[in-house]
Design a protein around this motif. Structure first.
Motif, PDB file in Angstrom:
ATOM      1  N   ASP A  37       0.833  -1.200   0.000  1.00 43.99           N
ATOM      2  CA  ASP A  37       0.000   0.000   0.000  1.00 43.99           C
ATOM      3  C   ASP A  37       0.875   1.260   0.000  1.00 43.99           C
ATOM      4  O   ASP A  37       0.563   2.235  -0.692  1.00 43.99           O
ATOM      5  CB  ASP A  37      -0.920   0.020   1.225  1.00 43.99           C
ATOM      6  N   LEU A  38       1.939   1.235   0.782  1.00 45.00           N
ATOM      7  CA  LEU A  38       2.858   2.367   0.840  1.00 45.00           C
ATOM      8  C   LEU A  38       3.475   2.625  -0.529  1.00 45.00           C
ATOM      9  O   LEU A  38       3.504   3.767  -0.999  1.00 45.00           O
ATOM     10  CB  LEU A  38       3.957   2.117   1.875  1.00 45.00           C
ATOM     11  N   ILE A  39       3.955   1.570  -1.172  1.00 41.86           N
ATOM     12  CA  ILE A  39       4.567   1.710  -2.499  1.00 41.86           C
ATOM     13  C   ILE A  39       3.560   2.306  -3.481  1.00 41.86           C
ATOM     14  O   ILE A  39       3.883   3.223  -4.239  1.00 41.86           O
ATOM     15  CB  ILE A  39       5.118   0.347  -2.991  1.00 41.86           C
ATOM     16  N   ASP A  40       2.330   1.801  -3.455  1.00 41.85           N
ATOM     17  CA  ASP A  40       1.283   2.351  -4.329  1.00 41.85           C
ATOM     18  C   ASP A  40       1.028   3.821  -4.029  1.00 41.85           C
ATOM     19  O   ASP A  40       0.914   4.638  -4.943  1.00 41.85           O
ATOM     20  CB  ASP A  40      -0.024   1.565  -4.166  1.00 41.85           C
ATOM     21  N   SER A  41       0.948   4.176  -2.746  1.00 39.06           N
ATOM     22  CA  SER A  41       0.643   5.558  -2.374  1.00 39.06           C
ATOM     23  C   SER A  41       1.759   6.519  -2.772  1.00 39.06           C
ATOM     24  O   SER A  41       1.512   7.708  -2.969  1.00 39.06           O
ATOM     25  CB  SER A  41       0.354   5.665  -0.872  1.00 39.06           C
TER      26      SER A  41
END
Length: 91
Positions: A37-41
């Motif tokens: 999720d962090l990478i996507d954000s």
């Protein structure tokens, strides 16, 4: 929830292009945020991050983050000897 984010090698240039701090940068993320999720954000594709260190240990990207975690992102293309040093010998 607060985390500390670092990026290594080729990712640093990509962070700079996006105007994202990458060296001991303090980030606020929501509870139950996973590394994917962090990478996507951050606006990156998952394939742009080969390995993730969480509190100095290589972990799967599906790992959930917790308060004060230290996250370091490593791109593909890390040279052979460094792969072993970083715990990526099987990849």
């Amino acid at each position: 929830m607060h985390i500390i984010l670092n990026a290594f090698s080729f990712l640093r240039a990509k962070f700079t292009q996006k105007g994202i701090p990458y060296l001991n940068a303090s980030w606020v993320v929501e509870d139950k945020t996973r590394i994917v999720d962090l990478i996507d954000s951050l606006g990156f594709e998952q394939k742009e991050v080969e390995a993730v260190f969480l509190n100095n240990t290589v972990v799967p990207k599906e790992t959930e983050l917790h308060e004060n975690d230290r996250v370091a992102l490593l791109p593909p293309g890390t040279p052979g000897s460094f792969r072993l040093f970083c715990g990526l010998k099987g990849n």
